[in-house]
Design an enzyme around this catalytic site. Structure first.
Site, PDB file in Angstrom:
ATOM      1  N   GLY A   1       0.756  -1.240   0.000  1.00 11.90           N
ATOM      2  CA  GLY A   1       0.000   0.000   0.000  1.00 11.90           C
ATOM      3  C   GLY A   1       0.784   1.288   0.000  1.00 11.90           C
TER       4      GLY A   1
ATOM      5  N   GLU B   1       3.496   4.213   6.255  1.00 11.53           N
ATOM      6  CA  GLU B   1       2.297   3.419   5.998  1.00 11.53           C
ATOM      7  C   GLU B   1       1.326   4.194   5.121  1.00 11.53           C
ATOM      8  OE1 GLU B   1       1.205   0.497   6.356  1.00 11.53           O
ATOM      9  OE2 GLU B   1       1.588  -0.382   8.315  1.00 11.53           O
ATOM     10  N   ASP B   2       0.512   3.472   4.367  1.00  7.82           N
ATOM     11  CA  ASP B   2      -0.567   4.111   3.630  1.00  7.82           C
ATOM     12  C   ASP B   2      -1.709   4.443   4.578  1.00  7.82           C
ATOM     13  OD1 ASP B   2      -1.042   1.416   4.085  1.00  7.82           O
ATOM     14  OD2 ASP B   2      -1.926   1.032   2.126  1.00  7.82           O
TER      15      ASP B   2
ATOM     16  N   ASP C   1      -5.190   1.686  10.937  1.00  8.14           N
ATOM     17  CA  ASP C   1      -6.526   1.573  11.528  1.00  8.14           C
ATOM     18  C   ASP C   1      -6.423   0.931  12.906  1.00  8.14           C
ATOM     19  OD1 ASP C   1      -6.131  -1.048  10.476  1.00  8.14           O
ATOM     20  OD2 ASP C   1      -7.428  -0.608   8.786  1.00  8.14           O
TER      21      ASP C   1
ATOM     22  N   LYS D   1      -7.212   6.234  11.047  1.00 10.33           N
ATOM     23  CA  LYS D   1      -8.586   6.057  11.515  1.00 10.33           C
ATOM     24  C   LYS D   1      -8.601   6.062  13.042  1.00 10.33           C
ATOM     25  CE  LYS D   1     -10.078   3.095   7.659  1.00 10.33           C
ATOM     26  NZ  LYS D   1     -10.653   1.768   7.331  1.00 10.33           N
TER      27      LYS D   1
ATOM     28  N   PHE E   1     -13.965   1.867   4.797  1.00 10.15           N
ATOM     29  CA  PHE E   1     -13.034   1.194   3.899  1.00 10.15           C
ATOM     30  C   PHE E   1     -12.801   2.071   2.670  1.00 10.15           C
ATOM     31  CE2 PHE E   1     -11.742  -1.741   0.557  1.00 10.15           C
ATOM     32  CZ  PHE E   1     -10.720  -2.415   1.200  1.00 10.15           C
ATOM     33  N   ILE E   2     -11.522   2.305   2.348  1.00 11.69           N
ATOM     34  CA  ILE E   2     -11.184   3.164   1.217  1.00 11.69           C
ATOM     35  C   ILE E   2     -10.250   2.447   0.246  1.00 11.69           C
ATOM     36  CG2 ILE E   2     -11.561   5.321   2.454  1.00 11.69           C
ATOM     37  CD1 ILE E   2      -8.527   5.546   2.833  1.00 11.69           C
TER      38      ILE E   2
ATOM     39  N   ASP F   1      -6.045  -0.992  -1.871  1.00  7.40           N
ATOM     40  CA  ASP F   1      -6.765  -1.837  -2.813  1.00  7.40           C
ATOM     41  C   ASP F   1      -7.954  -2.538  -2.177  1.00  7.40           C
ATOM     42  OD1 ASP F   1      -5.703  -5.182  -2.700  1.00  7.40           O
ATOM     43  OD2 ASP F   1      -5.146  -3.681  -1.211  1.00  7.40           O
TER      44      ASP F   1
ATOM     45  N   ARG G   1      -5.351   0.173  -6.576  1.00 10.04           N
ATOM     46  CA  ARG G   1      -4.134   0.818  -6.071  1.00 10.04           C
ATOM     47  C   ARG G   1      -3.659   1.962  -6.953  1.00 10.04           C
ATOM     48  NH1 ARG G   1      -2.085  -2.148  -1.852  1.00 10.04           N
ATOM     49  NH2 ARG G   1      -2.324  -4.419  -1.918  1.00 10.04           N
TER      50      ARG G   1
END
Length: 195
Positions: free
Chosen positions: A65, A119-120, A123, A151, A172-173, A179, A185
């Site tokens: 990610g 990190e992308d 959560d 998040k 959720f994104i 992805d 992605r």
């Protein structure tokens, strides 16, 4: 403003967004524009420029990610640095499995170095907890954590996130490196799961 919350995403409608997209069996609606993302990453890089002006940090992107985040972060970061990658997995479809698997490790000697995990998205924090344990064994001098998306409602750990690009609700994104079962992605903008 607080150090790690300099930028808080506000919902808005963007006329330049594409319409709803479909990936596999799910639909996603526009959420965050590429311009918002670039602004957030530039601000994170500025903070890092200030923090690491007298040293050469090692930026470690967590695959898959983070590849777009780290690439754009490096375009904005002005200092000298090194770059590496690790691969871990904690998602199955749209849900976190709460189990982190290390798929590709890091081979560099990081003892006594400052490491910035990139990190992308953060959560639950399970991946961050695993990464902290991994890098503790490598005897790094300082471990910093950077994430484009955070998040706060889902975060369950006490580990400090040092650099946060955009705080988002627990939705959720996809897009910009994120992805859904392998798709999405490469999207420049970010989309959220349609209700």
């Amino acid at each position: 403003m607080q150090r790690n919350s300099f930028y808080f995403f506000k919902f808005a409608s963007y006329s330049n967004f594409k319409k709803m997209i479909h990936l596999h069996d799910k639909s996603f609606v526009p959420f965050i524009s590429s311009e918002e993302i670039d602004f957030a990453i530039a601000n994170m890089a500025k903070q890092m420029d200030d923090d690491f002006f007298d040293e050469i940090p090692v930026f470690v992107g967590i695959l898959n990610g983070s590849f777009m985040v780290l690439s754009d972060l490096m375009k904005h970061y002005r200092g000298m640095c090194e770059v590496s990658f690790m691969k871990l997995s904690s998602y199955d479809g749209t849900e976190s499995t709460n189990t982190v698997k290390q798929l590709i490790g890091i081979n560099e000697n990081l003892e006594g170095r400052t490491v910035v995990i990139v990190e992308d998205i953060v959560d639950t924090g399970n991946t961050i907890e695993e990464l902290k344990a991994i890098f503790k064994e490598k005897k790094v001098k300082h471990l910093k954590i950077a994430t484009l998306f955070f998040k706060p409602e889902a975060y369950k750990k006490d580990i400090k996130i040092d650099y946060i690009g955009i705080r988002i609700p627990n939705k959720f994104i996809v897009g910009y490196g994120l992805d859904y079962d392998g798709l999405g992605r490469n999207l420049a903008d970010v989309y959220q799961l349609a209700q």
